[in-house]
Design a protein around this motif. Structure first.
Motif, PDB file in Angstrom:
ATOM      1  N   PRO A   2       0.825  -1.213   0.000  1.00 23.80           N
ATOM      2  CA  PRO A   2       0.000   0.000   0.000  1.00 23.80           C
ATOM      3  C   PRO A   2       0.863   1.270   0.000  1.00 23.80           C
ATOM      4  N   THR A   3       0.310   2.304  -0.599  1.00 23.91           N
ATOM      5  CA  THR A   3       0.974   3.606  -0.574  1.00 23.91           C
ATOM      6  C   THR A   3       0.819   4.199   0.826  1.00 23.91           C
ATOM      7  N   HIS A   5      -0.605   6.893   1.550  1.00 25.13           N
ATOM      8  CA  HIS A   5      -1.964   7.429   1.628  1.00 25.13           C
ATOM      9  C   HIS A   5      -2.981   6.326   1.926  1.00 25.13           C
ATOM     10  N   GLN A   6      -2.796   5.163   1.309  1.00 24.75           N
ATOM     11  CA  GLN A   6      -3.674   4.032   1.587  1.00 24.75           C
ATOM     12  C   GLN A   6      -3.468   3.528   3.012  1.00 24.75           C
ATOM     13  N   GLN A   7      -2.228   3.515   3.455  1.00 23.40           N
ATOM     14  CA  GLN A   7      -1.905   3.113   4.828  1.00 23.40           C
ATOM     15  C   GLN A   7      -2.561   4.072   5.819  1.00 23.40           C
ATOM     16  N   GLU A   9      -5.188   6.006   5.287  1.00 26.23           N
ATOM     17  CA  GLU A   9      -6.644   5.842   5.256  1.00 26.23           C
ATOM     18  C   GLU A   9      -7.067   4.621   6.069  1.00 26.23           C
ATOM     19  N   ALA A  10      -6.342   3.535   5.949  1.00 25.88           N
ATOM     20  CA  ALA A  10      -6.674   2.332   6.713  1.00 25.88           C
ATOM     21  C   ALA A  10      -6.565   2.592   8.214  1.00 25.88           C
ATOM     22  N   HIS A  51      -4.188   6.769  -6.205  1.00 30.60           N
ATOM     23  CA  HIS A  51      -3.777   5.933  -5.071  1.00 30.60           C
ATOM     24  C   HIS A  51      -2.772   6.645  -4.168  1.00 30.60           C
ATOM     25  N   ASP A  52      -2.092   7.647  -4.701  1.00 31.24           N
ATOM     26  CA  ASP A  52      -1.107   8.366  -3.897  1.00 31.24           C
ATOM     27  C   ASP A  52      -1.638   9.725  -3.458  1.00 31.24           C
ATOM     28  N   LEU A  54      -5.103  11.481  -0.860  1.00 29.39           N
ATOM     29  CA  LEU A  54      -6.240  11.236   0.024  1.00 29.39           C
ATOM     30  C   LEU A  54      -6.853  12.573   0.413  1.00 29.39           C
TER      31      LEU A  54
END
Length: 128
Positions: A2-3, A5-7, A9-10, A51-52, A54
């Motif tokens: 994960p990027t 940003h995804q990390q 968000e999680a 994906h990069d 948020l």
């Protein structure tokens, strides 16, 4: 993998879902909607978001004016200003992981603002 940003968000979603009586629902387009007893307190994502990146939209009745000068806070329509909803946008060049504690505090503030008073009091009294 994960990027960042995804990390982020999680981690933010996990934190928000740990607050009393919250859930995650689909929003409009590609957004995710965090709710407390069906009342929204945060929106994650934006239309056609990379994906990069948020975007997070939250109600900040206490710190709205203070956050406006931050580089990652965007101006919204007059409705956002009038109702004290802030839009934080993190692009590929932004270190969103460095702002996680701030964003968690904002999620908490937004939750308390939108939750029924009894739930908000539980959270503020517990100091959780």
């Amino acid at each position: 993998m994960p990027t960042p940003h995804q990390q982020a968000e999680a981690e933010l979603t996990t934190y928000a879902l740990s607050l009393p009586e919250t859930d995650l629902a689909p929003g409009w387009a590609d957004t995710r909607y965090l709710r407390v007893r069906g009342k929204g307190f945060a929106v994650l994502g934006d239309k056609v978001q990379a994906h990069d990146a948020l975007t997070i939209t939250l109600k900040l009745p206490i710190s709205y004016e203070m956050v406006q000068d931050l580089s990652f806070v965007r101006q919204g329509s007059p409705w956002y200003h009038q109702n004290k909803w802030a839009i934080a946008h993190f692009g590929p060049e932004d270190d969103i992981l460095a702002e996680l504690d701030t964003l968690k505090g904002w999620l908490r503030q937004s939750y308390v603002a939108m939750a029924p008073k009894a739930l908000g009091r539980l959270l503020t009294e517990s100091g959780a």
